[in-house]
Design a protein around this motif. Structure first.
Motif, PDB file in Angstrom:
ATOM      1  N   THR B  63       6.469 -10.277  -1.192  1.00  0.00           N
ATOM      2  CA  THR B  63       5.880 -11.083  -0.117  1.00  0.00           C
ATOM      3  C   THR B  63       4.977 -10.270   0.807  1.00  0.00           C
ATOM      4  O   THR B  63       4.268 -10.846   1.630  1.00  0.00           O
ATOM      5  N   ARG B  64       5.045  -8.955   0.716  1.00  0.00           N
ATOM      6  CA  ARG B  64       4.195  -8.123   1.582  1.00  0.00           C
ATOM      7  C   ARG B  64       3.862  -6.809   0.889  1.00  0.00           C
ATOM      8  O   ARG B  64       4.460  -6.472  -0.135  1.00  0.00           O
ATOM      9  N   SER B  65       2.928  -6.087   1.474  1.00  0.00           N
ATOM     10  CA  SER B  65       2.518  -4.813   0.894  1.00  0.00           C
ATOM     11  C   SER B  65       3.426  -3.690   1.389  1.00  0.00           C
ATOM     12  O   SER B  65       4.020  -3.800   2.463  1.00  0.00           O
ATOM     13  N   PRO B  66       3.506  -2.598   0.642  1.00  0.00           N
ATOM     14  CA  PRO B  66       4.272  -1.442   1.114  1.00  0.00           C
ATOM     15  C   PRO B  66       3.687  -0.895   2.416  1.00  0.00           C
ATOM     16  O   PRO B  66       2.472  -0.962   2.631  1.00  0.00           O
ATOM     17  N   ARG B  67       4.577  -0.352   3.268  1.00  0.00           N
ATOM     18  CA  ARG B  67       4.132   0.172   4.567  1.00  0.00           C
ATOM     19  C   ARG B  67       4.347   1.677   4.636  1.00  0.00           C
ATOM     20  O   ARG B  67       5.218   2.224   3.960  1.00  0.00           O
ATOM     21  N   ARG B  68       3.620   2.287   5.555  1.00  0.00           N
ATOM     22  CA  ARG B  68       3.757   3.729   5.760  1.00  0.00           C
ATOM     23  C   ARG B  68       5.178   4.053   6.224  1.00  0.00           C
ATOM     24  O   ARG B  68       5.758   3.338   7.027  1.00  0.00           O
ATOM     25  N   GLY B  69       5.719   5.142   5.700  1.00  0.00           N
ATOM     26  CA  GLY B  69       7.057   5.581   6.117  1.00  0.00           C
ATOM     27  C   GLY B  69       8.162   5.038   5.229  1.00  0.00           C
ATOM     28  O   GLY B  69       9.285   5.531   5.285  1.00  0.00           O
ATOM     29  N   GLU B  70       7.871   4.038   4.411  1.00  0.00           N
ATOM     30  CA  GLU B  70       8.914   3.468   3.560  1.00  0.00           C
ATOM     31  C   GLU B  70       9.147   4.355   2.339  1.00  0.00           C
ATOM     32  O   GLU B  70       8.205   4.932   1.788  1.00  0.00           O
ATOM     33  N   VAL B  71      10.414   4.448   1.950  1.00  0.00           N
ATOM     34  CA  VAL B  71      10.761   5.214   0.752  1.00  0.00           C
ATOM     35  C   VAL B  71      10.788   4.241  -0.424  1.00  0.00           C
ATOM     36  O   VAL B  71      11.440   3.194  -0.351  1.00  0.00           O
ATOM     37  N   VAL B  72      10.063   4.585  -1.464  1.00  0.00           N
ATOM     38  CA  VAL B  72       9.901   3.643  -2.571  1.00  0.00           C
ATOM     39  C   VAL B  72      10.300   4.281  -3.901  1.00  0.00           C
ATOM     40  O   VAL B  72      10.303   5.509  -4.049  1.00  0.00           O
ATOM     41  N   ALA B  73      10.641   3.404  -4.838  1.00  0.00           N
ATOM     42  CA  ALA B  73      10.922   3.834  -6.213  1.00  0.00           C
ATOM     43  C   ALA B  73       9.665   3.605  -7.033  1.00  0.00           C
ATOM     44  O   ALA B  73       9.067   2.533  -6.977  1.00  0.00           O
ATOM     45  N   ILE B  74       9.276   4.637  -7.753  1.00  0.00           N
ATOM     46  CA  ILE B  74       8.035   4.582  -8.546  1.00  0.00           C
ATOM     47  C   ILE B  74       8.402   4.689 -10.012  1.00  0.00           C
ATOM     48  O   ILE B  74       9.109   5.618 -10.417  1.00  0.00           O
ATOM     49  N   ARG B  75       7.942   3.727 -10.785  1.00  0.00           N
ATOM     50  CA  ARG B  75       8.330   3.734 -12.199  1.00  0.00           C
ATOM     51  C   ARG B  75       7.435   4.665 -13.012  1.00  0.00           C
ATOM     52  O   ARG B  75       6.261   4.870 -12.686  1.00  0.00           O
ATOM     53  N   MET B  76       8.025   5.210 -14.057  1.00  0.00           N
ATOM     54  CA  MET B  76       7.231   5.981 -15.024  1.00  0.00           C
ATOM     55  C   MET B  76       6.977   5.035 -16.190  1.00  0.00           C
ATOM     56  O   MET B  76       6.330   4.022 -16.003  1.00  0.00           O
ATOM     57  N   ALA B  77       7.505   5.333 -17.386  1.00  0.00           N
ATOM     58  CA  ALA B  77       7.262   4.415 -18.503  1.00  0.00           C
ATOM     59  C   ALA B  77       8.067   3.125 -18.359  1.00  0.00           C
ATOM     60  O   ALA B  77       7.759   2.118 -18.972  1.00  0.00           O
ATOM     61  N   GLY B  78       9.111   3.161 -17.560  1.00  0.00           N
ATOM     62  CA  GLY B  78       9.951   1.984 -17.373  1.00  0.00           C
ATOM     63  C   GLY B  78      10.767   2.140 -16.107  1.00  0.00           C
ATOM     64  O   GLY B  78      10.418   2.939 -15.242  1.00  0.00           O
ATOM     65  N   ALA B  79      11.861   1.387 -16.027  1.00  0.00           N
ATOM     66  CA  ALA B  79      12.649   1.397 -14.793  1.00  0.00           C
ATOM     67  C   ALA B  79      13.922   2.226 -14.898  1.00  0.00           C
ATOM     68  O   ALA B  79      14.742   2.221 -13.992  1.00  0.00           O
ATOM     69  N   ARG B  80      14.084   2.953 -15.986  1.00  0.00           N
ATOM     70  CA  ARG B  80      15.307   3.747 -16.146  1.00  0.00           C
ATOM     71  C   ARG B  80      15.187   5.103 -15.442  1.00  0.00           C
ATOM     72  O   ARG B  80      16.145   5.563 -14.838  1.00  0.00           O
ATOM     73  N   VAL B  81      14.012   5.693 -15.532  1.00  0.00           N
ATOM     74  CA  VAL B  81      13.758   6.961 -14.837  1.00  0.00           C
ATOM     75  C   VAL B  81      12.681   6.700 -13.796  1.00  0.00           C
ATOM     76  O   VAL B  81      11.581   6.262 -14.132  1.00  0.00           O
ATOM     77  N   LEU B  82      13.028   6.950 -12.517  1.00  0.00           N
ATOM     78  CA  LEU B  82      12.112   6.613 -11.419  1.00  0.00           C
ATOM     79  C   LEU B  82      11.868   7.825 -10.534  1.00  0.00           C
ATOM     80  O   LEU B  82      12.705   8.720 -10.459  1.00  0.00           O
ATOM     81  N   LEU B  83      10.741   7.822  -9.864  1.00  0.00           N
ATOM     82  CA  LEU B  83      10.483   8.824  -8.835  1.00  0.00           C
ATOM     83  C   LEU B  83      10.788   8.183  -7.478  1.00  0.00           C
ATOM     84  O   LEU B  83      10.478   7.010  -7.268  1.00  0.00           O
ATOM     85  N   ILE B  84      11.381   8.962  -6.586  1.00  0.00           N
ATOM     86  CA  ILE B  84      11.648   8.471  -5.233  1.00  0.00           C
ATOM     87  C   ILE B  84      10.749   9.257  -4.276  1.00  0.00           C
ATOM     88  O   ILE B  84      10.843  10.481  -4.190  1.00  0.00           O
ATOM     89  N   LYS B  85       9.885   8.556  -3.578  1.00  0.00           N
ATOM     90  CA  LYS B  85       8.937   9.217  -2.667  1.00  0.00           C
ATOM     91  C   LYS B  85       8.740   8.366  -1.419  1.00  0.00           C
ATOM     92  O   LYS B  85       9.063   7.177  -1.403  1.00  0.00           O
ATOM     93  N   ARG B  86       8.150   8.998  -0.391  1.00  0.00           N
ATOM     94  CA  ARG B  86       7.851   8.272   0.848  1.00  0.00           C
ATOM     95  C   ARG B  86       6.348   8.008   0.921  1.00  0.00           C
ATOM     96  O   ARG B  86       5.539   8.887   0.572  1.00  0.00           O
ATOM     97  N   ILE B  87       6.001   6.826   1.363  1.00  0.00           N
ATOM     98  CA  ILE B  87       4.586   6.476   1.494  1.00  0.00           C
ATOM     99  C   ILE B  87       4.046   7.073   2.796  1.00  0.00           C
ATOM    100  O   ILE B  87       4.596   6.827   3.881  1.00  0.00           O
ATOM    101  N   VAL B  88       2.971   7.853   2.691  1.00  0.00           N
ATOM    102  CA  VAL B  88       2.335   8.371   3.910  1.00  0.00           C
ATOM    103  C   VAL B  88       0.898   7.864   4.065  1.00  0.00           C
ATOM    104  O   VAL B  88       0.376   7.807   5.168  1.00  0.00           O
ATOM    105  N   GLY B  89       0.270   7.500   2.950  1.00  0.00           N
ATOM    106  CA  GLY B  89      -1.116   7.029   3.031  1.00  0.00           C
ATOM    107  C   GLY B  89      -1.266   5.647   2.429  1.00  0.00           C
ATOM    108  O   GLY B  89      -0.649   5.344   1.406  1.00  0.00           O
ATOM    109  N   LEU B  90      -2.069   4.816   3.080  1.00  0.00           N
ATOM    110  CA  LEU B  90      -2.260   3.428   2.632  1.00  0.00           C
ATOM    111  C   LEU B  90      -3.658   3.254   2.018  1.00  0.00           C
ATOM    112  O   LEU B  90      -4.545   4.100   2.237  1.00  0.00           O
ATOM    113  N   PRO B  91      -3.846   2.178   1.256  1.00  0.00           N
ATOM    114  CA  PRO B  91      -5.138   1.972   0.590  1.00  0.00           C
ATOM    115  C   PRO B  91      -6.328   2.075   1.548  1.00  0.00           C
ATOM    116  O   PRO B  91      -6.287   1.546   2.669  1.00  0.00           O
TER     117      PRO B  91
END
Lengths: 165, 162
Positions: B63-91
């Motif tokens: 329902t909304r776009s990711p915001r700065r400061g939020e910690v997100v899960a980033i998928r690689m080839a699928g959803a079994r192995v993910l990267l966990i990072k914090r968003i610092v820069g927006l589009p």
């Protein structure tokens, strides 16, 4: 009594249809590709022993790749070409292989219109196989091109995918 | 008491319905709503210790776009192995790291979640229309040992719940 029996028979028939459909799908090329990759990971993690054991283990790994395979994991490094390079590299780095467990997860297969070629995405993780930590030390997304070669799906190209650029 | 009663209870139909509902709810929840995550590695310390358990909500960004400061899960080839990072820069923003300080459009970004940092230096990059700049909280690592950078919106699977 008749109605519940009919329902049970209908449910059983539906289960059989689902099972047959699943078997049909699972026997497809996609299944063969997934099985090859599962076997590749299993063979990479198999104990090899020294000397001839290592050579035999590396040769076995080589069978998963085409003769003219190209491996380009990062843009900074020179691509490795040919099955013989894979076998040589595996032999040379056997101690490092032995210290880690390789896993290939999240396999997605996309068949090309061209028959006998498929594009595969996979996440490869490396986990130390000895010592205290059993947590992955590296995870990398790979794009594989696989070709049907002599009735078997083999990897013809490996390219690293930059998830974060 | 026969075996059927022992397995399915006094009212087998109700028990069966409950089991089916439980299975359906579990599949829906853990396929489309929440992704269970076990953190591995040190790149998000001290916010997330290696081995900690969490969930990523897949619905947050429906329902909304990711915001700065939020910690997100980033998928690689699928959803079994993910990267966990914090968003610092927006589009559309320009991101630069100077002596360990993240700058957004030239202004330093306050990052209270970062405790230790090295003097990382990353040249300014301009983010595309669907790009976010993500980075881990542990900046005491060597820059080359830490995965960070631009990521496409399509790879952001969800937001970590806690």
């Amino acid at each position: 009594m008749a109605a519940p029996s009919r329902r049970i028979i209908a449910a059983a028939a539906a289960a059989v249809v689902v099972f047959l459909a699943w078997m049909f799908w699972w026997r497809s090329d996609e299944r063969a590709i997934r099985r090859e990759l599962a076997n590749l990971a299993a063979d990479a993690n198999a104990p090899a022993g020294d000397g001839l054991g290592t050579v035999s283990w590396a040769a076995q790994l080589g069978t998963y790749f085409t003769e003219d395979v190209v491996v380009a994991i990062t843009p900074e490094t020179t691509p490795m070409t040919g099955r013989h390079s894979i076998v040589g590299m595996a032999t040379r780095f056997r101690p490092r292989f032995a210290a880690h467990t390789v896993a290939l997860d999240d396999v997605t297969v996309q068949q090309r219109a061209e028959r006998g070629i498929a594009d595969v995405r996979v996440t490869m993780t490396l986990t130390p196989s000895a010592g205290g930590s059993r947590e992955p030390i590296d995870a990398r997304e790979l794009a594989l091109e696989m070709k049907k070669d002599g009735g078997r799906w083999r990897i013809s190209r490996v390219t690293g995918v930059d998830v974060l650029r | 008491m026969n075996i059927r009663q022992a397995v399915f209870g006094a009212n087998p139909r109700r028990t069966t319905v409950r089991i089916v509902v439980l299975i359906v709810v579990s599949i829906v929840t853990f396929t489309w709503l929440l992704v269970p995550i076990r953190t591995s590695g040190i790149s998000m310390q001290p916010t997330y210790e290696s081995g900690s358990l969490n969930f990523a909500s897949r619905m947050t960004y429906a329902t909304r776009s990711p915001r700065r400061g939020e910690v997100v899960a980033i998928r690689m080839a699928g959803a079994r192995v993910l990267l966990i990072k914090r968003i610092v820069g927006l589009p559309g923003e320009r991101v630069e790291i100077r002596d360990g300080v993240v700058h957004i459009d030239g202004a330093p970004l306050p990052e209270p979640y970062v405790r230790l940092k090295r003097a990382w230096n990353v040249e300014e990059v301009e983010l595309g229309y669907q790009e976010y700049f993500v980075i881990g909280d542990n900046r005491s690592m060597r820059e080359r040992d830490h995965d960070f950078g631009r990521v496409d919106r399509s790879r952001i699977l969800g937001r970590l719940l806690f």
